[in-house]
Design a protein around this motif. Structure first.
Motif, PDB file in Angstrom:
ATOM      1  N   GLN A  65       0.833  -1.197   0.000  1.00  0.00           N
ATOM      2  CA  GLN A  65       0.000   0.000   0.000  1.00  0.00           C
ATOM      3  C   GLN A  65       0.875   1.257   0.000  1.00  0.00           C
ATOM      4  OE1 GLN A  65       0.040  -2.239   2.557  1.00  0.00           O
ATOM      5  NE2 GLN A  65      -2.036  -2.913   3.079  1.00  0.00           N
ATOM      6  N   ARG A  66       0.419   2.268  -0.708  1.00  0.00           N
ATOM      7  CA  ARG A  66       1.115   3.556  -0.681  1.00  0.00           C
ATOM      8  C   ARG A  66       0.752   4.280   0.616  1.00  0.00           C
ATOM      9  NH1 ARG A  66       4.100   5.925  -4.201  1.00  0.00           N
ATOM     10  NH2 ARG A  66       3.521   4.374  -5.784  1.00  0.00           N
ATOM     11  N   PHE A  67       1.732   4.964   1.196  1.00  0.00           N
ATOM     12  CA  PHE A  67       1.494   5.683   2.443  1.00  0.00           C
ATOM     13  C   PHE A  67       1.977   7.125   2.326  1.00  0.00           C
ATOM     14  CE2 PHE A  67       5.870   4.230   2.974  1.00  0.00           C
ATOM     15  CZ  PHE A  67       6.496   5.336   3.533  1.00  0.00           C
ATOM     16  N   ALA A  68       1.464   7.955   3.229  1.00  0.00           N
ATOM     17  CA  ALA A  68       1.926   9.338   3.347  1.00  0.00           C
ATOM     18  C   ALA A  68       1.878   9.723   4.817  1.00  0.00           C
ATOM     19  CB  ALA A  68       1.056  10.287   2.523  1.00  0.00           C
ATOM     20  N   VAL A  69       2.924  10.362   5.291  1.00  0.00           N
ATOM     21  CA  VAL A  69       3.011  10.807   6.682  1.00  0.00           C
ATOM     22  C   VAL A  69       2.990  12.329   6.698  1.00  0.00           C
ATOM     23  CG1 VAL A  69       4.401  10.785   8.786  1.00  0.00           C
ATOM     24  CG2 VAL A  69       4.358   8.770   7.302  1.00  0.00           C
ATOM     25  N   HIS A  70       2.107  12.892   7.544  1.00  0.00           N
ATOM     26  CA  HIS A  70       1.958  14.342   7.626  1.00  0.00           C
ATOM     27  C   HIS A  70       2.339  14.805   9.033  1.00  0.00           C
ATOM     28  CE1 HIS A  70      -1.663  13.363   4.775  1.00  0.00           C
ATOM     29  NE2 HIS A  70      -0.506  13.206   4.163  1.00  0.00           N
ATOM     30  N   PRO A  71       3.622  15.029   9.314  1.00  0.00           N
ATOM     31  CA  PRO A  71       4.014  15.485  10.652  1.00  0.00           C
ATOM     32  C   PRO A  71       3.629  16.940  10.873  1.00  0.00           C
ATOM     33  CG  PRO A  71       5.916  15.417   9.205  1.00  0.00           C
ATOM     34  CD  PRO A  71       4.768  14.855   8.423  1.00  0.00           C
ATOM     35  N   ARG A  72       3.102  17.234  12.062  1.00  0.00           N
ATOM     36  CA  ARG A  72       2.714  18.603  12.395  1.00  0.00           C
ATOM     37  C   ARG A  72       3.582  19.198  13.503  1.00  0.00           C
ATOM     38  NH1 ARG A  72      -0.533  20.935   8.503  1.00  0.00           N
ATOM     39  NH2 ARG A  72      -2.261  19.550   7.935  1.00  0.00           N
ATOM     40  N   ARG A  73       4.003  18.368  14.443  1.00  0.00           N
ATOM     41  CA  ARG A  73       4.871  18.801  15.542  1.00  0.00           C
ATOM     42  C   ARG A  73       5.909  17.729  15.791  1.00  0.00           C
ATOM     43  NH1 ARG A  73       2.704  22.990  18.757  1.00  0.00           N
ATOM     44  NH2 ARG A  73       0.529  23.487  18.295  1.00  0.00           N
ATOM     45  N   MET A  74       7.058  18.127  16.317  1.00  0.00           N
ATOM     46  CA  MET A  74       8.084  17.117  16.587  1.00  0.00           C
ATOM     47  C   MET A  74       9.013  17.547  17.704  1.00  0.00           C
ATOM     48  SD  MET A  74      10.415  17.458  13.137  1.00  0.00           S
ATOM     49  CE  MET A  74       8.964  17.275  12.088  1.00  0.00           C
ATOM     50  N   TRP A  75       9.598  16.522  18.348  1.00  0.00           N
ATOM     51  CA  TRP A  75      10.601  16.668  19.399  1.00  0.00           C
ATOM     52  C   TRP A  75      11.643  15.578  19.212  1.00  0.00           C
ATOM     53  CZ3 TRP A  75       5.403  16.936  20.037  1.00  0.00           C
ATOM     54  CH2 TRP A  75       4.863  18.098  20.610  1.00  0.00           C
ATOM     55  N   PHE A  76      12.865  15.859  19.600  1.00  0.00           N
ATOM     56  CA  PHE A  76      13.879  14.815  19.622  1.00  0.00           C
ATOM     57  C   PHE A  76      13.720  13.962  20.876  1.00  0.00           C
ATOM     58  CE2 PHE A  76      16.793  17.714  17.023  1.00  0.00           C
ATOM     59  CZ  PHE A  76      16.612  16.973  15.869  1.00  0.00           C
ATOM     60  N   VAL A  77      14.098  12.686  20.762  1.00  0.00           N
ATOM     61  CA  VAL A  77      14.247  11.839  21.948  1.00  0.00           C
ATOM     62  C   VAL A  77      15.631  12.147  22.509  1.00  0.00           C
ATOM     63  CG1 VAL A  77      14.389   9.489  22.818  1.00  0.00           C
ATOM     64  CG2 VAL A  77      12.703  10.060  21.055  1.00  0.00           C
ATOM     65  N   ALA A  78      15.666  12.855  23.644  1.00  0.00           N
ATOM     66  CA  ALA A  78      16.939  13.276  24.239  1.00  0.00           C
ATOM     67  C   ALA A  78      17.649  12.123  24.924  1.00  0.00           C
ATOM     68  CB  ALA A  78      16.691  14.404  25.241  1.00  0.00           C
ATOM     69  N   ASP A  79      16.881  11.208  25.496  1.00  0.00           N
ATOM     70  CA  ASP A  79      17.472  10.068  26.195  1.00  0.00           C
ATOM     71  C   ASP A  79      16.462   8.938  26.203  1.00  0.00           C
ATOM     72  OD1 ASP A  79      19.421   8.629  27.567  1.00  0.00           O
ATOM     73  OD2 ASP A  79      18.613   9.201  29.521  1.00  0.00           O
ATOM     74  N   SER A  80      16.949   7.725  26.216  1.00  0.00           N
ATOM     75  CA  SER A  80      16.058   6.569  26.248  1.00  0.00           C
ATOM     76  C   SER A  80      16.799   5.379  26.847  1.00  0.00           C
ATOM     77  CB  SER A  80      15.576   6.229  24.830  1.00  0.00           C
ATOM     78  OG  SER A  80      14.582   5.225  24.869  1.00  0.00           O
ATOM     79  N   ARG A  81      16.084   4.630  27.659  1.00  0.00           N
ATOM     80  CA  ARG A  81      16.592   3.392  28.246  1.00  0.00           C
ATOM     81  C   ARG A  81      15.515   2.330  28.091  1.00  0.00           C
ATOM     82  NH1 ARG A  81      20.384   6.014  27.877  1.00  0.00           N
ATOM     83  NH2 ARG A  81      22.068   6.490  29.360  1.00  0.00           N
TER      84      ARG A  81
END
Length: 245
Positions: free
Chosen positions: A187-203
């Motif tokens: 299937q064809r897809f499309a992503v429409h991002p409106r807001r974003m943040w980086f993942v600063a840390d993850s465990r």
């Protein structure tokens, strides 16, 4: 400002979805396309070779909202765990590329305005405990402003999405970024991002194993034309797919 705090924005979106029908809350693009509104952590690669990704769609045009956790092991095998049946969640589009898919209990708990934890319970046991901390930067704020200014007609343009992905990927330090293309099931897809943040840390601890620290994979991975960014990014917005099987 409060309106820029991810926890507040996510919780507001969840309340809006609860007040609306799934279709009206998710209807961002007209037509027969299958539409999902919410947020996702596009993918966090770890030094162990594992990759974790998250999708939390408060509204779906084909069924109830759901949460899905994606796991890639060091050998490159992918599995997806979701709170609804695979046919109504991510495996509907990505199943051809998966080693396995399951319906599981998944909880998402905010511990602060920019931090939350994801727990996956498989077969009555704790399979994954994943902690994430977000941060806003000049780049993410700039991308959020740009995305918010894009008119709907451009979000419907696959040429525009290809161009935006080509520019945004290097700008975000994410490598290749596929905002449109073909999913593994065709299937064809499309992503429409409106807001974003980086993942600063993850465990994360998966079945008792510590996955290490966030670290880009030696070779960027992808599922169909959906590239897994080389760094963790949380995006709020809409994802649109051609009808699944």
């Amino acid at each position: 400002m409060p309106c820029r705090v991810p926890q507040a924005l996510v919780e507001a979106a969840e309340r809006a979805a609860a007040r609306s029908t799934a279709h009206s809350a998710a209807a961002d693009v007209a037509g027969e396309e299958e539409t999902f509104t919410g947020f996702g952590v596009t993918g966090v690669p770890f030094s162990s070779g594992y990759v974790l990704a998250l999708r939390r769609f408060a509204a779906s045009s084909i069924g109830p909202g759901y949460t899905s956790v994606w796991i890639r092991d060091p050998a490159g095998a992918w599995s997806m765990h979701g709170t609804v049946a695979p046919g109504l969640s991510c495996p509907r589009y990505f199943g051809a590329a998966l080693e396995s898919a399951s319906t599981s209990r998944i909880s998402l708990t905010w511990s602060g305005s920019h931090a939350f934890t994801v727990d996956v319970d498989v077969d009555g046991g704790a399979a994954l405990h994943w902690q994430l901390t977000l941060r806003s930067t000049t780049i993410t704020r700039f991308m959020t402003v740009v995305s918010g200014a894009v008119p709907d007609r451009l979000w419907r343009s696959r040429a525009f999405l290809r161009a935006m992905g080509a520019v945004a990927g290097p700008l975000l330090g994410a490598g290749r970024l596929g905002l449109t293309g073909l999913a593994p099931n065709g299937q064809r897809f499309a992503v429409h991002p409106r807001r974003m943040w980086f993942v600063a840390d993850s465990r994360a601890v998966l079945k008792g194993r510590d996955l290490g620290e966030p670290a880009a994979l030696p070779v960027q991975d992808r599922l169909g034309d959906f590239w897994i960014p080389r760094r963790g990014i949380l995006m709020m917005g809409t994802a649109v797919f051609e009808p699944g099987d």
